[in-house]
Every structure is written in C-alpha cells, then in structure tokens.
Write an enzyme that holds these catalytic residues in place. Structure first.
Site, PDB file in Angstrom:
ATOM      1  N   GLN A 200       0.853  -1.183   0.000  1.00  0.00           N
ATOM      2  CA  GLN A 200       0.000   0.000   0.000  1.00  0.00           C
ATOM      3  C   GLN A 200       0.891   1.236   0.000  1.00  0.00           C
ATOM      4  O   GLN A 200       1.726   1.416   0.893  1.00  0.00           O
ATOM      5  CB  GLN A 200      -0.924  -0.037   1.212  1.00  0.00           C
ATOM      6  CG  GLN A 200      -1.767  -1.315   1.294  1.00  0.00           C
ATOM      7  CD  GLN A 200      -2.871  -1.384   0.253  1.00  0.00           C
ATOM      8  OE1 GLN A 200      -3.780  -0.566   0.254  1.00  0.00           O
ATOM      9  NE2 GLN A 200      -2.780  -2.348  -0.662  1.00  0.00           N
ATOM     10  N   ALA A 241     -11.757   1.712   5.292  1.00  0.00           N
ATOM     11  CA  ALA A 241     -10.802   0.977   4.447  1.00  0.00           C
ATOM     12  C   ALA A 241     -10.028   1.925   3.530  1.00  0.00           C
ATOM     13  O   ALA A 241     -10.282   3.125   3.498  1.00  0.00           O
ATOM     14  CB  ALA A 241     -11.551  -0.064   3.631  1.00  0.00           C
ATOM     15  N   HIS A 242      -9.110   1.355   2.791  1.00  0.00           N
ATOM     16  CA  HIS A 242      -8.236   2.169   1.936  1.00  0.00           C
ATOM     17  C   HIS A 242      -9.010   2.929   0.863  1.00  0.00           C
ATOM     18  O   HIS A 242      -9.930   2.427   0.265  1.00  0.00           O
ATOM     19  CB  HIS A 242      -7.108   1.360   1.305  1.00  0.00           C
ATOM     20  CG  HIS A 242      -7.483   0.076   0.634  1.00  0.00           C
ATOM     21  ND1 HIS A 242      -6.555  -0.764   0.100  1.00  0.00           N
ATOM     22  CD2 HIS A 242      -8.677  -0.507   0.409  1.00  0.00           C
ATOM     23  CE1 HIS A 242      -7.162  -1.820  -0.407  1.00  0.00           C
ATOM     24  NE2 HIS A 242      -8.436  -1.681  -0.244  1.00  0.00           N
ATOM     25  N   ASN A 243      -8.595   4.196   0.698  1.00  0.00           N
ATOM     26  CA  ASN A 243      -9.125   5.074  -0.346  1.00  0.00           C
ATOM     27  C   ASN A 243     -10.566   5.488  -0.146  1.00  0.00           C
ATOM     28  O   ASN A 243     -11.196   6.019  -1.056  1.00  0.00           O
ATOM     29  CB  ASN A 243      -8.943   4.442  -1.733  1.00  0.00           C
ATOM     30  CG  ASN A 243      -7.481   4.267  -2.047  1.00  0.00           C
ATOM     31  OD1 ASN A 243      -6.946   3.157  -1.993  1.00  0.00           O
ATOM     32  ND2 ASN A 243      -6.788   5.357  -2.280  1.00  0.00           N
TER      33      ASN A 243
END
Lengths: 356, 356, 356
Positions: A200, A241-243
């Site tokens: 990531q 979560a991511h993004n």
C-alpha cells in the site's frame, strides 16, 4: 470531576443567556434532571422533558423562554435559544483540563522530528524521523508516530494510538486510545489459489476538527490517499478501508464499517454498525439507520434502512420460514389475480341473479 | 513514498512482460488511471476500465495484448497476461522498505529468549521467557510477547500487538497494530446464577504467509488450539473465537466474527462483517456476502447470503410491518388456493355458458 | 501448559465427586473427548456426547451416574452431578499460574498512587496521580491508568489497556488486552452544520467479578456514570456507550454494541454482534440471538431475534426482490379476501347445482 464553581451569572454570560432568579447562586456542577442536586445546574431539552424538569431538584435550569413559563416551581434559570448547545458549551467549563506540558524523559523522539512549543509528550512515546507536531498538542503515553507523520496544533492523541504511512492530521484533531491510523489496506491479488499482497503506497489525510474514537482502524490508501475531511466525527470501533473519502461534518456511530474506495458526502449521519460496500458513492445529507447494509450508490439525500424488526424468537422463526417461501410466491401477480377473480365472481353472481 | 525510479524496461522485466514504446522512459511511481501523471505507470484491469484508460495521463500502462490494441493514443505499454497481478508485484518495488535492524536499548528481553540474527526489535518491546524469533523478523514498538511465543522468519509484528498463550507463528506472517493473539477464550460455565470462568489451556497456531489486520482478537483454544492455516488473510477488527479453525488461503474482510469451535474450509471468502455461529462446519470454496449471518453447516461450495436490501426508511418501515404479518400468512397455501379457485371459477363460467 | 499432575482421587476431591476405578491413576492434563490421550481426563457433557465418549481414548472421564452406566468400556471415572462445572473447576488446576510479584523498574508510577502489597506491575506501565491498586492485582506491560483510577484486589489488567475518567473497578476484575475503559463518550451537539463536542464529565463504575475481553471500548458517562454491575462477562470487541447500565451477571458475546443511556437488566444473554439502540430498557432474563437489532424496550423476559436466515445467494436475491414488493402487498387483507371469495364460489356452486 466537578471541582470548579461558578455563579449563575457567570454561566449565563458563557452561553449568551440571561439569568432569572438569584444570579449569585453558586453552581458546582452539571447534572441530568434526574440526578441533579441543589448546587447543580441541569438543562431542559424540549417539551418532552417537562415532567422530569418539574420533579428535578436542580438548583438551576437552562431553558428556552417558552419552557421557563411552564416551570413555576423552579426559581433559578438561564434562558437561551438552544439549551442543548448551552449545555454542551458549559461542559467544557466543568471538565478537568489536562494541563501538563513538556516531554517525559522516557519518550524516544528522532532528532529530525520537529516538535512545537507547549506540547505534552507522554511516557514511552516513540516519534519517528521527520515527524511534525504542532503547538499545544498532547501526545499521551505509548503512542507511536511512524516516520513523517504530521499533526497540527491543539490536538490530542490518546494512549496506544499508532499513526503511520506518513499520515497528515490537521488542527484540533482528537484521536482516542488504541486507534490505528494509516494501517495497511486490505489489498491482495488472487493468483493460482494464493493471495499476493499489494504493497500500500497511499497515505491518510485528516482535516481539522476531526474526532476519531477508540479502537478504530483507518487504513492508508493503496495508491492515492484515504481522506477524512474537516469536522468528521467517528465513534469507537469504526473501520475505514483504503481510499475511502468521508465528507466534511459526517458522523458515524460505533462499529460502522466502510469498504475500500467508497466516497461518502458531507453532513451524513450513520447510526451504529452500518456497513457500506466498496466502490460506491453516497451523496451529501444522507442518514442511514442502525445496522443497515448499503450496497448501492445513494444519489438522493434522505434516510435509508435495511434489516428486519425484532420479535420474539418463536415468532421470528415462523417469519424466517415464510421468508424462505417468499422467493417462489408471485406476490404482485397474486394481487392482480385476486382482483381479476373477484371481478369474475361478481359477474357470475350478477348473471346468476338475472337468470333467476 | 514514491522516491524509487525505474526504466520501463526494468519494470517489464520484473513482471515478465514486454515493453511497447520507449523502454528507456523513466517511471517514478504507480498511480490509478484517474490520478496518474506523465512520469507514472498505471494498469488497466479489464475492458470496463477502457474509458478511464483512454483519458488517463499515465506515462505508461500495464495491459493485456487485447487491451493494448484499443488504446491507440497511448505510446508506452507493458504487455502481460494479468495486469492486476503485475501491478501487485510492482507495488513492492515502489514501497518504502523498513531497513532498520538491531535491538533498541529500551526493549526488555528475557535472557532465555532466542533471537535470530538480523531482526529489528523496537522501543519498549517486552519479550518473555523462552520466546523464539526467526531471522529477519521485525517487532515494532510496544509489542509484548508473553512467555514461550514463537515467531518464524521474515515476519512483521506491528506496534502494540500482544501475543500470549505460547502461540506459534510461521514464516512471513504479518500482524498489524493493536491486535491480540492468544487472548483468553470466552468460556464460562453457568451455575447457580453466576458465570464460572473456564481457564483456557489451549494455544494458537498460525501458519506461514498469514496476514492479520489491526485491532483483531484471535483467542486461544479452551483445551486444544485455535488454528489459522497457511495463506489466510484477515482484515481489521476481526474476531476469531477459541478453537476455531480457518483453512488455508481463506480471506475475511473487516469486522467478521467467528464463534467458538467452528471449522472453516480452504479458499473461502467472507465479505465484511459476516457473523458465523459456533460449532459448525463450512466447507472449502464458500463465499459469504457482506453482513450475512451463518447459523448452519455449509456443505456445498457456492455463494451464500442473508439480510435485506436497503430502501428509503419510510418504505422500509412499511416492509417491516408486512414482515410482522408474514408469520401468520400461509403463503404457499394461498398460491394453491388461488389456483384452485381459479379453476372452479372457470368451471362455473363454462357451465353457465353451456346453460345459456 | 499441561505440566501439572494429579491422581484421579485428588481431582475427584477438588470437584466433590467420587472415583470409580483406580484412584491412583496419574492425570497430566485435560482434553476434549476427541483428542484426549491415556494420561488425560475428559468430560461428558450430556447424552449427546455418548458416542464420542465411547470412542474416546481418555484415561478417565468426568460423568454423571447415569452416563457412567452407559460407558462400559471405560474404567476410570469421576462421578459428579454437573460434569461441565467440574471440568470448569479443574481447568484452574491445570492452568499455568502467573506468579511474578513486584514492580518492574521501567514502570512510571505517580508518588501519590497507593499500591497494595503483593501486586505485579509490568514493564512500561504508567500509573497516574491518586490511583489505588488492591492487593494481589496484576497490571501487565504498557497499561496506562490515568489519574484517580481505582482497581480492587485479585484483579488482572492485561497489556495495552487504558483506563481513564477516574474509573472505579471492583475485586476479581479481569480486563483483557488493548481494551479502553472510560474513553470519551460520543456526545456532540449539532449547531449551524457543525458538531460541538460535549465534554464528558461522568465516569465508569465496574463491580466485582467482571470480565471484559480484548479490544473493547467502555465509554465514560456524559454526566452520570456508565455502570457494569457485578458478575458481568463481556467478550471481545464489545462497545458500551456512555451512561449504559449493564445488570449483574449479564453476558455479551463478541462484537455486541450498546448505544448511549440504555439500561440492560440482570442475567441477560446477548449472542454475538447484537446491536442495541440508545435510551431503551431491557428487563432481566432476556436472551437476544446473534446479530439481532434491538430498537425498542423489552419488558418481558424471553428470547428475541431479528434478521433473516441464510440461503444461496441466487435464491436470496429473489427473496430480496419479493421483499421490495412486500410493502405494497396487503397480506392480511388478501387472506381475508381469499376466504371471502372462496365462500362466494361455494355459494355459486351450490346454487348452480340446485338449479340444474
């Protein structure tokens, strides 16, 4: 907790209200209508609390002008437009302030870190290379800030928080204990029956006046950044979560979870344990009721829900059986069929009578 | 984060692809199609991203041969069979590596612990008696390893993780921040209106290549061990109760919870917030959609779901009322009754016509 | 884990049972029926485990007198009224006890804190002003106790726990790793499009014999205190919001969440991931099944549920479509309409026959 003491007049001044009764009465604390004692002040948050207010032993009440007229047995009041807001303001004057400043000798701080004046850095804190910490910010014990993390001024980072991925936090941010900011996003490419980790590379950007509860996980982005805009408030045990992007002033109660790359608008309110799938958009001003699952874009402001209501387990089991049958029951067709049959029966009855 | 620089040819070699265009172009980072700039490379994960690819400003694109033919305005490509896998591989080359090795002077390590060469052990780490840590493993700050915990090589234990119950972890394991491995299982015997604690005597065994997110709780077994097999990946805030067995390469998204003594097969995928009751079996290759509740054995591979879809709250409230009625509505009987009545009406109509 | 060794007679004495067979047989551990070996003892928790018991290689079995008569191929028994309780008791004799006492030299303890004799205080613990810690209590590494926290005797506070808000904990309390007690309640007053923080002035009171799992968040009260009564047991990842009251001996499985100001009675059992809204009352002796949502007062003891049962995703999608239709289908009216139409058809048929 309630060691401060103010006169009623002093409190009225704080909340831009006016005093009715003896403005010199000393108030030593805030309490709810049920539990308030003679030296405490309470507040009446609307008509529905009138009965409790009438029975309250509070020495003074924060009310609207309209409510005041219905409380003939009480003597001391602060009259304001918005009693709940006035109460919120007063809590800050009865709060025990954290006044320590300085850096505990056990903290481990990289030489390249830039620490403003007037901060507090607690025991066993670890601060990595090139971190920046703004004025008047408090970093409590056992926090770890990984390299290149930046935190603005007047912020609070509670014990055991871990911030990594070179996350950038604004001013007046409050992160409660044991929360993780910038942890690795859950990104894996499936190939030949195994999961291949996607490193990531994105970060986390957190605006001003953001509040994040305890035991939360806010992941770093995969390529671009995860974004929490100004004024967002998150309760405990929340997963971002991511993004994900959370728009300004949006609130999420405890145990909400938002999957990757979803964008949430401004001024939304999610009740507890709401789940949102990844890669969707939710517009501004959306309310989601508790434990709902959001699987599609929401493009219109409003209130949305899913789930079933609670019933006794025995009754619920019957409902579950019906629900299993439901897939094979042509409901709307049945309604039409019924109406059509009714018409035919009526026609038969009419004809039959005519023939008598 | 994106300080590394490679030529297109170098990147093509890493992913076993071939270059189209100028292979000497320098690439300084990875980015998504929307955000990529001229010095960055992006990837096209299938036909549905073609529009975004066409508009992308990326200096180079990772594509399949088929996709390449539809991108006539771009000049630099890496052509591979699986662009997503190639992207996953490249992220590791743009990731900032953690290179520190050695043991921080503040760490407290029992004399009987066996620590391999080339490890990193961060500030304020506590390592108990008879622990074993393999080569090249990184233990970040504030971790506590209780007595007799064993961790293989090339692993990462992030800050504030606590591992106890003499848990054994394999190689290339990654445990993210604030997770608890080997905590006490929730075992109590009810007797005379009180809960009597059952001391938990089992451990936790974690295979190779396992990834566990932040703020997870993986309990020790009551008598035998809790088992997480090779290649399992768990997201954040996941609960694994005592004596659960999770089969190889199974993936669980954030906020899943599995109750005690349940066995889950290999290659399963649980979306977010799935709940599984205790003492059941789920076979290999099962997918569970988000927020589903699993209360029975699953013996056939496939995809399973529970829950209701979201609607506007006003509409949802009407549905809830109907659901309450549903238990007492004989659905399948009604369908039959309707068909039977229709036949009788038709018979009446026919007879009536004959009699005219 | 299983280093202790007892004769069968010794174990029988511990659980007030009597031995059948050779009372001098040495037992080195407890195990389940499936995994027990000749030197281990297992227990038979009712008729449904008889098959497993018959096949078990356990050297001895804990049974009732009735069960004993059906196990003709086994030779050593301990006969008791309640085998599960006896098993629970024995686990404590095979548990590896934590025997360290004293204060690690790295702990940071305020001078005004009062620490009883015979405690253990681990590495990197931080204890604030005016804290009180009772005799024989164990505080593991990296714990932070904020000012004025009080903990009774014989308690365990695991690693990375943070206790604040001057919380008061009773005797024999066990708080597992990474849990936060007394964190700030989620109280904000909305005003002019922004959230205004309400400083939280209440505390947390935790009774005797309370058990709280890992990664839990128990918030302090807004004005009055959050209360966890004697004998309550909470599993991991549980959220208890401000001003919740949990009655004595109530149990909650992992991932439950209770919103603010809700009162829960005594002896309730919540299965995993139950959600409860704020400001409601749940009476004593209520069971809630897994993942249910409780949105209204529960005034009668009993078992309650919500949610839908799992099915294959394809079938579930059909059900979801039907559920969308359901709001506009007058179910109970349809049932009545059907019966009414049936009567009219019968009447037509009768008349028709009469007229033939």
């Amino acid at each position: 907790m309630k060691s401060n003491c103010y006169s009623l007049n002093e409190l009225a001044q704080i909340v831009n209200g006016h005093t009715i009764g003896d403005g010199n009465v000393q108030v030593s604390g805030l309490a709810s209508l049920e539990y308030a004692q003679a030296q405490q002040i309470s507040f009446v948050n609307g008509e529905k609390y009138l009965d409790k207010a009438i029975q309250s032993k509070a020495g003074a009440l924060i009310v609207t002008a309209t409510l005041k007229d219905q409380l003939v047995h009480h003597q001391q009041f602060i009259v304001v437009d918005n009693p709940y807001l006035a109460f919120a303001q007063l809590t800050h004057h009865f709060e025990r302030k954290f006044k320590l400043r300085g850096i505990e000798h056990t903290a481990q701080i990289a030489d390249s870190a830039i620490i403003a004046d007037n901060v507090y850095i607690g025991h066993f804190v670890v601060i990595g290379e090139h971190c920046v910490i703004g004025e008047n910010t408090v970093i409590q014990s056992h926090v770890r800030l990984d390299d290149a993390v930046e935190i603005g001024q007047d912020s609070l980072i509670e014990s055991h928080v871990f911030i990594t991925a070179a996350a950038k936090l604004g001013d007046r941010v409050r992160i409660h204990a044991n929360t993780v900011i910038g942890g690795e996003g859950f990104g894996f490419a499936p190939y030949q029956g195994q999961w291949h980790r996607i490193a990531q590379l994105g970060s986390v950007r957190i605006g001003n006046n953001v509040r994040i509860g305890s035991n939360c996980s806010i992941d770093r982005g995969a390529l671009e950044d995860t974004i929490i805009e100004d004024g967002v408030i998150l309760d405990n045990l929340v997963q971002i979560a991511h993004n994900v992007k959370v728009g300004a002033n949006t609130a999420m109660a405890a145990k909400c979870g938002v999957a990757g790359s979803t964008t949430i608008g401004k001024n939304c309110i999610f009740a507890g344990a709401v789940g949102v799938v990844g890669h969707i958009n939710i517009c501004d001003n959306v309310t989601i009721t508790g434990m709902s699952m959001v699987t599609k874009n929401i493009l219109q402001p409003g209130s949305y829900s899913s789930g079933t209501a609670m019933s006794e387990t025995a009754q619920w089991k019957k409902t579950v059986v019906r629900l299993r049958q439901l897939a094979d029951v042509p409901l709307t067709k049945m309604v039409k069929q019924l109406d059509h049959m009714q018409a035919r029966i009526e026609s038969l009855e009419t004809n039959f009578k005519l023939r008598k």
